[in-house]
Design an enzyme around this catalytic site. Structure first.
Site, mmCIF file in Angstrom:
data_model
loop_
_atom_site.group_PDB
_atom_site.id
_atom_site.type_symbol
_atom_site.label_atom_id
_atom_site.label_comp_id
_atom_site.label_asym_id
_atom_site.label_seq_id
_atom_site.Cartn_x
_atom_site.Cartn_y
_atom_site.Cartn_z
ATOM 1 N N TYR A 12 0.695 -1.317 0.032
ATOM 2 C CA TYR A 12 -0.152 0.009 -0.098
ATOM 3 C C TYR A 12 0.998 1.305 -0.014
ATOM 4 O O TYR A 12 0.882 1.862 -0.838
ATOM 5 C CB TYR A 12 -0.738 -0.130 1.155
ATOM 6 C CG TYR A 12 -1.703 1.007 1.224
ATOM 7 C CD1 TYR A 12 -2.409 1.685 0.387
ATOM 8 C CD2 TYR A 12 -1.849 1.610 2.810
ATOM 9 C CE1 TYR A 12 -3.191 3.133 0.843
ATOM 10 C CE2 TYR A 12 -2.611 2.976 2.981
ATOM 11 C CZ TYR A 12 -3.211 3.426 1.926
ATOM 12 O OH TYR A 12 -3.977 4.383 2.121
ATOM 13 N N ASP A 32 9.633 -7.408 -3.459
ATOM 14 C CA ASP A 32 8.561 -7.901 -2.687
ATOM 15 C C ASP A 32 8.189 -9.213 -3.208
ATOM 16 O O ASP A 32 8.327 -9.776 -4.259
ATOM 17 C CB ASP A 32 7.299 -6.928 -3.053
ATOM 18 C CG ASP A 32 6.188 -6.828 -2.357
ATOM 19 O OD1 ASP A 32 5.628 -7.979 -1.923
ATOM 20 O OD2 ASP A 32 5.739 -5.890 -1.797
ATOM 21 N N PHE A 74 9.906 -0.614 3.203
ATOM 22 C CA PHE A 74 8.656 -0.819 3.643
ATOM 23 C C PHE A 74 8.169 -2.468 3.961
ATOM 24 O O PHE A 74 7.238 -2.528 5.086
ATOM 25 C CB PHE A 74 7.652 -0.419 2.474
ATOM 26 C CG PHE A 74 7.641 1.008 2.078
ATOM 27 C CD1 PHE A 74 7.098 1.835 2.678
ATOM 28 C CD2 PHE A 74 8.462 1.353 0.980
ATOM 29 C CE1 PHE A 74 7.168 3.329 2.203
ATOM 30 C CE2 PHE A 74 8.763 2.473 0.381
ATOM 31 C CZ PHE A 74 8.010 3.574 1.252
ATOM 32 N N SER A 78 3.104 -6.420 9.681
ATOM 33 C CA SER A 78 2.663 -5.168 10.483
ATOM 34 C C SER A 78 1.328 -5.433 10.952
ATOM 35 O O SER A 78 0.701 -4.214 11.056
ATOM 36 C CB SER A 78 2.557 -4.088 9.452
ATOM 37 O OG SER A 78 1.853 -4.346 8.368
ATOM 38 N N TYR A 142 4.512 -5.651 17.698
ATOM 39 C CA TYR A 142 4.828 -5.073 16.359
ATOM 40 C C TYR A 142 5.533 -3.821 16.879
ATOM 41 O O TYR A 142 6.812 -3.464 15.926
ATOM 42 C CB TYR A 142 3.488 -4.488 15.744
ATOM 43 C CG TYR A 142 3.782 -3.920 14.505
ATOM 44 C CD1 TYR A 142 4.277 -3.980 13.676
ATOM 45 C CD2 TYR A 142 2.957 -2.318 14.773
ATOM 46 C CE1 TYR A 142 4.265 -2.966 12.501
ATOM 47 C CE2 TYR A 142 3.058 -1.484 13.691
ATOM 48 C CZ TYR A 142 3.878 -1.817 12.698
ATOM 49 O OH TYR A 142 4.043 -0.969 11.794
ATOM 50 N N LYS A 146 9.614 -2.868 15.603
ATOM 51 C CA LYS A 146 10.126 -1.578 14.854
ATOM 52 C C LYS A 146 11.183 -0.847 15.537
ATOM 53 O O LYS A 146 12.180 -0.110 15.125
ATOM 54 C CB LYS A 146 8.919 -0.644 14.401
ATOM 55 C CG LYS A 146 7.810 -1.188 13.424
ATOM 56 C CD LYS A 146 8.511 -1.063 12.120
ATOM 57 C CE LYS A 146 7.552 -1.731 10.806
ATOM 58 N NZ LYS A 146 7.979 -1.488 9.768
ATOM 59 N N HIS A 190 -7.665 -1.830 8.764
ATOM 60 C CA HIS A 190 -7.755 -0.436 9.016
ATOM 61 C C HIS A 190 -9.262 0.272 8.863
ATOM 62 O O HIS A 190 -9.898 -0.328 8.040
ATOM 63 C CB HIS A 190 -6.799 0.195 7.772
ATOM 64 C CG HIS A 190 -5.532 0.091 8.133
ATOM 65 N ND1 HIS A 190 -4.404 -0.406 6.904
ATOM 66 C CD2 HIS A 190 -4.675 -0.413 9.218
ATOM 67 C CE1 HIS A 190 -3.316 -0.812 7.248
ATOM 68 N NE2 HIS A 190 -3.436 -0.674 8.844
ATOM 69 N N GLY A 284 -4.678 -2.304 24.802
ATOM 70 C CA GLY A 284 -3.791 -1.662 23.946
ATOM 71 C C GLY A 284 -4.144 -0.645 23.144
ATOM 72 O O GLY A 284 -3.353 -0.104 22.476
ATOM 73 N N ASP A 285 -5.365 -0.278 22.899
ATOM 74 C CA ASP A 285 -5.827 0.895 22.377
ATOM 75 C C ASP A 285 -5.921 2.354 23.168
ATOM 76 O O ASP A 285 -6.597 2.430 24.042
ATOM 77 C CB ASP A 285 -7.324 0.708 21.598
ATOM 78 C CG ASP A 285 -7.488 0.395 20.338
ATOM 79 O OD1 ASP A 285 -6.108 0.475 19.621
ATOM 80 O OD2 ASP A 285 -8.443 -0.124 19.750
HETATM 81 N N1 NAD Z 1 -0.252 1.284 6.615
HETATM 82 C C1 NAD Z 1 -0.056 2.003 7.832
HETATM 83 O O1 NAD Z 1 -0.960 2.895 8.497
HETATM 84 C C2 NAD Z 1 1.228 1.872 8.606
HETATM 85 C C3 NAD Z 1 1.382 2.686 9.734
HETATM 86 C C4 NAD Z 1 2.506 2.602 10.261
HETATM 87 C C5 NAD Z 1 3.687 1.836 9.953
HETATM 88 N N2 NAD Z 1 3.331 1.197 8.560
HETATM 89 C C6 NAD Z 1 4.681 0.454 8.184
HETATM 90 O O2 NAD Z 1 4.880 0.829 6.897
HETATM 91 C C7 NAD Z 1 5.034 -0.318 5.987
HETATM 92 C C8 NAD Z 1 4.125 -0.196 4.828
HETATM 93 O O3 NAD Z 1 2.818 -0.638 5.221
HETATM 94 P P1 NAD Z 1 1.654 -1.020 4.161
HETATM 95 O O4 NAD Z 1 0.395 -0.616 4.722
HETATM 96 O O5 NAD Z 1 2.117 -0.551 2.813
HETATM 97 O O6 NAD Z 1 1.788 -2.538 4.198
HETATM 98 P P2 NAD Z 1 1.488 -3.736 2.932
HETATM 99 O O7 NAD Z 1 1.594 -4.956 3.898
HETATM 100 O O8 NAD Z 1 0.477 -3.284 2.187
HETATM 101 O O9 NAD Z 1 3.147 -3.543 2.353
HETATM 102 C C9 NAD Z 1 4.150 -4.339 2.738
HETATM 103 C C10 NAD Z 1 4.708 -5.050 1.528
HETATM 104 O O10 NAD Z 1 5.982 -5.642 2.038
HETATM 105 C C11 NAD Z 1 5.825 -7.226 1.454
HETATM 106 N N3 NAD Z 1 6.622 -8.083 2.187
HETATM 107 C C12 NAD Z 1 6.174 -8.057 3.694
HETATM 108 N N4 NAD Z 1 7.190 -9.124 4.133
HETATM 109 C C13 NAD Z 1 7.982 -9.274 2.984
HETATM 110 C C14 NAD Z 1 9.259 -10.117 3.020
HETATM 111 N N5 NAD Z 1 9.768 -10.634 4.177
HETATM 112 N N6 NAD Z 1 9.788 -10.022 1.804
HETATM 113 C C15 NAD Z 1 9.280 -9.380 0.980
HETATM 114 N N7 NAD Z 1 8.520 -8.629 0.638
HETATM 115 C C16 NAD Z 1 7.553 -8.484 2.013
HETATM 116 C C17 NAD Z 1 4.275 -7.410 1.212
HETATM 117 O O11 NAD Z 1 4.156 -8.490 0.232
HETATM 118 C C18 NAD Z 1 3.725 -5.887 0.947
HETATM 119 O O12 NAD Z 1 3.392 -5.735 -0.490
HETATM 120 C C19 NAD Z 1 5.444 -1.538 6.859
HETATM 121 O O13 NAD Z 1 6.538 -1.519 7.326
HETATM 122 C C20 NAD Z 1 4.466 -0.842 8.126
HETATM 123 O O14 NAD Z 1 4.736 -1.478 9.117
HETATM 124 C C21 NAD Z 1 2.179 1.277 7.877
#
Ligand code: NAD
Length: 337
Positions: A12, A32, A74, A78, A142, A146, A190, A284-285
């Site tokens: 995303y 990915d 990224f 998560s 989680y 991080k 979400h 936890g919220d």
């Molecule tokens: N979406 C949010 O609101 C949010 C908030 C805080 C932090 N984050 C952090 O931002 C990052 C992206 O979030 P997102 O919502 O886009 O998540 P997402 O799950 O949509 O994207 C993560 C991508 O990483 C890939 N992936 C996961 N593990 C992998 C691995 N071991 N090898 C290769 N590819 C792998 C998944 O296939 C996916 O495409 C994450 O690290 C998340 O912890 C997201």
């Protein structure tokens, strides 16, 4: 033109950032394994290496076959709830994947590294808005994973001179305003996409976890930052890393919106009812999580362009209504072709 490695670039936030980098004229390689990501979310012309980050041999090969000017990391586990069922896996995977990736980057002479970190670092904050000086005290595995990744990167900074940025995102939300990308998680956890799916009859009725918080309408207040504003923060931070060796920013909208406000806005934007029921609080919220984005604004010139909840939800709604099955919708497949 520079070239960047984007882990999780089919997911995303990653895919929206890939788009922003391409629009700036940069070259991008996405790594990915598609466990959550979508091939259709990677723009045409962008190389996609389908590999698990834990496969160190493949990661080394990617660095051996390309010269990168930076890494945006990224890819991670998560899901907060899942992390409380499998804490060891979360901490082991998120830490080790970050460390080996940083090591491969250093060995290849690629010295800029941006980590997707999280507001979950702050646990139950003592004051709002949450700035970068707030106490770090995660209450989930989680969040802890991080924090461990951030700590690991500190040593890559100190010992190897890797220039690192940790971006503590609040709640990423919305979709590309031109409708090319959106949010498509499975499972979806979400609030905004869950509310939209409920309105469209594509998912179960929404559960509002807790209506007795100390907030004006009794429901939790969160900071929703538009995903294209988040992508823009990455571009700016890459530039800042040329000047400064190490930065940490809280990346949020700076405004808080309650669960009830989200439901009302989805109803207004979509013209449909969001079926929901009121449930108990989740452990936890915290009642309120809102970022101070002052440091990010001052040091990078970042300014959110989609601050209003209405604007955020309008883009999310437009994408999901046009792609009811997400990236497996026929519309997404033909757009990606
Ligand atoms: N979406 C949010 O609101 C949010 C908030 C805080 C932090 N984050 C952090 O931002 C990052 C992206 O979030 P997102 O919502 O886009 O998540 P997402 O799950 O949509 O994207 C993560 C991508 O990483 C890939 N992936 C996961 N593990 C992998 C691995 N071991 N090898 C290769 N590819 C792998 C998944 O296939 C996916 O495409 C994450 O690290 C998340 O912890 C997201």
């Amino acid at each position: 033109m520079s070239r960047f490695l984007i882990t999780g670039g089919a997911g995303y936030v990653g895919s929206h950032t890939v788009l922003a980098l391409r629009e700036r004229g940069e070259e991008v390689v996405v790594l990915d394994d598609l466990r959550q990501g979508h091939r259709e979310a990677v723009p045409p012309g962008v190389e996609l290496v389908v590999a698990d980050l834990s496969d160190r041999k493949q990661v080394k090969e990617v660095f051996a076959s390309h010269k990168f000017d930076g890494v945006l990391h990224f890819a991670a586990l998560s899901l907060v709830g899942e992390s409380m069922r499998e804490p060891m896996r979360y901490m082991a995977e998120n830490l080790s994947n970050t460390l080996w990736l940083a090591e491969a980057a250093v060995k290849a002479g690629c010295m800029r590294f941006v980590l997707s970190s999280t507001a979950a670092l702050f646990g139950f904050p003592k004051y709002i808005p949450i700035d970068e000086n707030a106490e770090i005290a995660p209450v989930s595995a989680y969040g802890e994973s991080k924090l461990m990744a951030e700590t690991g990167l500190k040593w890559a900074e100190r010992v190897h001179g890797l220039r690192t940025a940790s971006l503590r995102y609040f709640n990423a939300a919305g979709a590309d305003p031109q409708g090319r990308l959106g949010e498509d998680h499975n499972p979806e956890t979400h609030l905004i996409p869950l509310a939209i799916n409920a309105a469209l009859g594509l998912g179960p009725e929404l559960t509002v976890f807790g209506t007795d918080y100390d907030t004006p309408d009794g429901t939790c207040i969160r900071d929703y930052v538009h995903v294209t504003d988040l992508a823009d923060a990455h571009l700016r931070v890459l530039d800042v890393l040329n000047e400064r060796p190490s930065v940490r920013y809280n990346v949020g909208n700076g405004n808080g919106y309650s669960v009830r406000e989200v439901i009302e806005t989805v109803q207004r934007v979509s013209g449909r009812k969001v079926p929901y029921r009121e449930g108990a609080r989740r452990p936890g919220d915290p009642a309120v999580l809102v970022a101070s984005n002052q440091r990010l604004r001052e040091e990078t010139g970042w300014q959110p362009r989609h601050e209003s909840l209405e604007d955020i939800i309008r883009t999310a709604w437009a994408w999901r209504a046009a792609h009811p099955q997400g990236f497996s919708s026929p519309a997404a497949k033909s757009e990606a072709a």
